[in-house]
Structures are given as C-alpha cells and as structure tokens.
Write an enzyme that holds these catalytic residues in place. Structure first.
Site, PDB file in Angstrom:
ATOM      1  N   THR A 138      -4.891   2.319   9.551  1.00 29.12           N
ATOM      2  CA  THR A 138      -5.059   1.360   8.474  1.00 29.12           C
ATOM      3  C   THR A 138      -6.420   1.619   7.848  1.00 29.12           C
ATOM      4  O   THR A 138      -7.242   2.321   8.432  1.00 29.12           O
ATOM      5  CB  THR A 138      -4.945  -0.095   8.997  1.00 29.12           C
ATOM      6  OG1 THR A 138      -4.994  -0.996   7.891  1.00 29.12           O
ATOM      7  CG2 THR A 138      -6.051  -0.417   9.982  1.00 29.12           C
ATOM      8  N   HIS A 149       3.972   4.226   4.976  1.00 34.85           N
ATOM      9  CA  HIS A 149       4.222   2.783   5.085  1.00 34.85           C
ATOM     10  C   HIS A 149       5.391   2.350   4.207  1.00 34.85           C
ATOM     11  O   HIS A 149       6.324   1.732   4.682  1.00 34.85           O
ATOM     12  CB  HIS A 149       2.982   1.979   4.686  1.00 34.85           C
ATOM     13  CG  HIS A 149       1.838   2.118   5.623  1.00 34.85           C
ATOM     14  ND1 HIS A 149       1.977   2.231   6.981  1.00 34.85           N
ATOM     15  CD2 HIS A 149       0.513   2.151   5.399  1.00 34.85           C
ATOM     16  CE1 HIS A 149       0.802   2.337   7.549  1.00 34.85           C
ATOM     17  NE2 HIS A 149      -0.107   2.292   6.609  1.00 34.85           N
ATOM     18  N   HIS A 184       0.852  -1.185   0.000  1.00 39.31           N
ATOM     19  CA  HIS A 184       0.000   0.000   0.000  1.00 39.31           C
ATOM     20  C   HIS A 184       0.887   1.234   0.000  1.00 39.31           C
ATOM     21  O   HIS A 184       1.503   1.557   1.005  1.00 39.31           O
ATOM     22  CB  HIS A 184      -0.905  -0.020   1.237  1.00 39.31           C
ATOM     23  CG  HIS A 184      -1.917   1.080   1.247  1.00 39.31           C
ATOM     24  ND1 HIS A 184      -2.990   1.068   2.103  1.00 39.31           N
ATOM     25  CD2 HIS A 184      -2.036   2.216   0.521  1.00 39.31           C
ATOM     26  CE1 HIS A 184      -3.719   2.151   1.896  1.00 39.31           C
ATOM     27  NE2 HIS A 184      -3.148   2.867   0.954  1.00 39.31           N
ATOM     28  N   HIS A 195      -8.870  -7.934   5.193  1.00 40.93           N
ATOM     29  CA  HIS A 195      -8.725  -6.917   6.222  1.00 40.93           C
ATOM     30  C   HIS A 195      -9.058  -7.536   7.568  1.00 40.93           C
ATOM     31  O   HIS A 195     -10.192  -7.886   7.838  1.00 40.93           O
ATOM     32  CB  HIS A 195      -9.581  -5.677   5.989  1.00 40.93           C
ATOM     33  CG  HIS A 195      -9.075  -4.498   6.762  1.00 40.93           C
ATOM     34  ND1 HIS A 195      -8.003  -3.753   6.347  1.00 40.93           N
ATOM     35  CD2 HIS A 195      -9.454  -3.978   7.938  1.00 40.93           C
ATOM     36  CE1 HIS A 195      -7.760  -2.799   7.227  1.00 40.93           C
ATOM     37  NE2 HIS A 195      -8.628  -2.913   8.208  1.00 40.93           N
ATOM     38  N   GLY A 196      -8.041  -7.717   8.369  1.00 35.43           N
ATOM     39  CA  GLY A 196      -8.224  -8.265   9.703  1.00 35.43           C
ATOM     40  C   GLY A 196      -8.275  -9.778   9.773  1.00 35.43           C
ATOM     41  O   GLY A 196      -8.474 -10.349  10.840  1.00 35.43           O
ATOM     42  N   GLU A 202      -1.945  -1.425  -3.696  1.00 33.95           N
ATOM     43  CA  GLU A 202      -3.092  -0.738  -3.109  1.00 33.95           C
ATOM     44  C   GLU A 202      -2.768   0.743  -3.124  1.00 33.95           C
ATOM     45  O   GLU A 202      -1.658   1.150  -2.758  1.00 33.95           O
ATOM     46  CB  GLU A 202      -3.316  -1.185  -1.659  1.00 33.95           C
ATOM     47  CG  GLU A 202      -3.880  -2.562  -1.534  1.00 33.95           C
ATOM     48  CD  GLU A 202      -4.256  -2.905  -0.094  1.00 33.95           C
ATOM     49  OE1 GLU A 202      -3.989  -2.100   0.825  1.00 33.95           O
ATOM     50  OE2 GLU A 202      -4.803  -3.993   0.097  1.00 33.95           O
ATOM     51  N   ARG A 255       0.795   4.757   0.314  1.00 28.44           N
ATOM     52  CA  ARG A 255      -0.092   5.839   0.760  1.00 28.44           C
ATOM     53  C   ARG A 255       0.390   7.179   0.208  1.00 28.44           C
ATOM     54  O   ARG A 255       1.583   7.359  -0.051  1.00 28.44           O
ATOM     55  CB  ARG A 255      -0.146   5.890   2.285  1.00 28.44           C
ATOM     56  CG  ARG A 255      -0.970   4.758   2.883  1.00 28.44           C
ATOM     57  CD  ARG A 255      -1.096   4.942   4.382  1.00 28.44           C
ATOM     58  NE  ARG A 255      -2.108   4.043   4.911  1.00 28.44           N
ATOM     59  CZ  ARG A 255      -3.379   4.376   5.102  1.00 28.44           C
ATOM     60  NH1 ARG A 255      -3.808   5.577   4.812  1.00 28.44           N
ATOM     61  NH2 ARG A 255      -4.225   3.510   5.590  1.00 28.44           N
TER      62      ARG A 255
END
Length: 189
Positions: free
Chosen positions: A78, A28, A21, A169-170, A48, A23
């Site tokens: 996140t 990150h 990802h 996710h998670g 991402e 950003r």
C-alpha cells in the site's frame, strides 16, 4: 468483491465519496472497475493514481470528479508515504495543469511537511491529502502527539494557501477522532 456492489453499499450507508486506486500494474482494481463505477457511482468519484502520462490519459477518458496523485512503488503493498512534490515539482505541475485543463479537480497525497504543502500550492493543485500513516503507526503518546502536531501545522498552512485539505491512510475507529477535529480538514480517507 465486486467494486460496484461495494460502492453502492457504501453510498447507501452514507458515503459522500468513493475512492479507488488504479495502480499501474492493476493489482487492486482493473480499468473495467473504474468504467463501471463512473457509470454507476452517485457520489463523488476520486481516482488515486500514479503521476504518469498513462494515468492522465485514463483520467481524461473516465472523467472522475477528482484525481489524487500518489507515489507508487511496485514492491509496496500500500502507499507508504507522500508524493515528493518538492523534488518533482516541474513534472507534477505539468500533470496538474493537464488534469485541470480537463476539468478534473486535482489533489496531491503528501507527507504533512510545510515544504510539501508550499510545493503543492506552487503546482496549482486544488487540494492536498495529508498522509496520516506515521500518526497512525505511532505507539507512544508522545510520538503520536508530535505526528498530530505536524498534521495540524500542515493543514493550517494548506488552508491559508487556499488549498482544500483532506487526510488519510491508516485511519480507523480508534485513531480518527483527533484528525477529524482538525477544522481545516474537510475530507477523511
């Protein structure tokens, strides 16, 4: 940690895709990490990124195998929810077209809601990734079952519309089993 080393170890362990990802604020990973991974990654590389013109330009430059458009708010640690494709359909459709014109597979990270699935299809996305955060955070069995039903319904609808379906996710060792058993889902993140 060095992202190239981590990716190489993941590939040696059997990973079929590396997701990173980038950003907008680069908190990150850095552009260099993406460049090095594009040069060294042997499996699929999924970038991402926010749904912005700047990020589309970066995707054109580095040519990941797939791009997943995600919502991005600077204050979150996140990603906390799916992209609102219904509200942003016109602008998202333009970004999807630009990316697909550059021969990049496009996935949209969405909440498991039927209207978001339909809007993703109308944007001509190749895939959706269903946000599993509410399922993973549900503590009561009844709540978790309800969230799982939403994911199942969204996955079936997306598949019927011809969209590839991922979920993530998670997810962890303890909660991934029910998600992995959904036939329409072909990718977990």
């Amino acid at each position: 940690p060095d992202t190239a080393t981590a990716a190489a170890l993941a590939e040696l362990a059997g990973a079929s895709q590396i997701t990173l990802h980038l950003r907008e604020d680069r908190r990150h990973i850095q552009d260099r990490d993406l460049r090095v991974l594009r040069e060294t990654c042997q499996c699929l590389l999924n970038l991402e990124m926010a749904a912005t013109a700047e990020m589309v330009k970066i995707a054109y430059e580095y040519k990941p195998d797939m791009v997943t458009l995600v919502p991005e708010r600077r204050e979150e640690l996140t990603t906390e929810g799916g992209l609102d494709v219904v509200s942003g359909r016109e602008s998202i459709a333009k970004l999807v077209k630009n990316l697909r014109d550059g021969e990049v597979v496009v996935s949209l990270f969405i909440d498991p809601e039927l209207d978001q699935v339909k809007a993703s299809h109308k944007c001509n996305a190749d895939r959706v990734e269903l946000h599993t955060g509410r399922y993973c955070e549900a503590r009561r069995p009844r709540d978790r079952a309800g969230e799982l039903a939403r994911i199942v319904d969204a996955a079936k609808a997306a598949s019927k519309l011809g969209l590839g379906v991922g979920a993530g996710h998670g997810l962890n060792y303890d909660n991934v089993g029910a998600i992995a058993r959904i036939a329409e889902i072909d990718e977990l993140n």
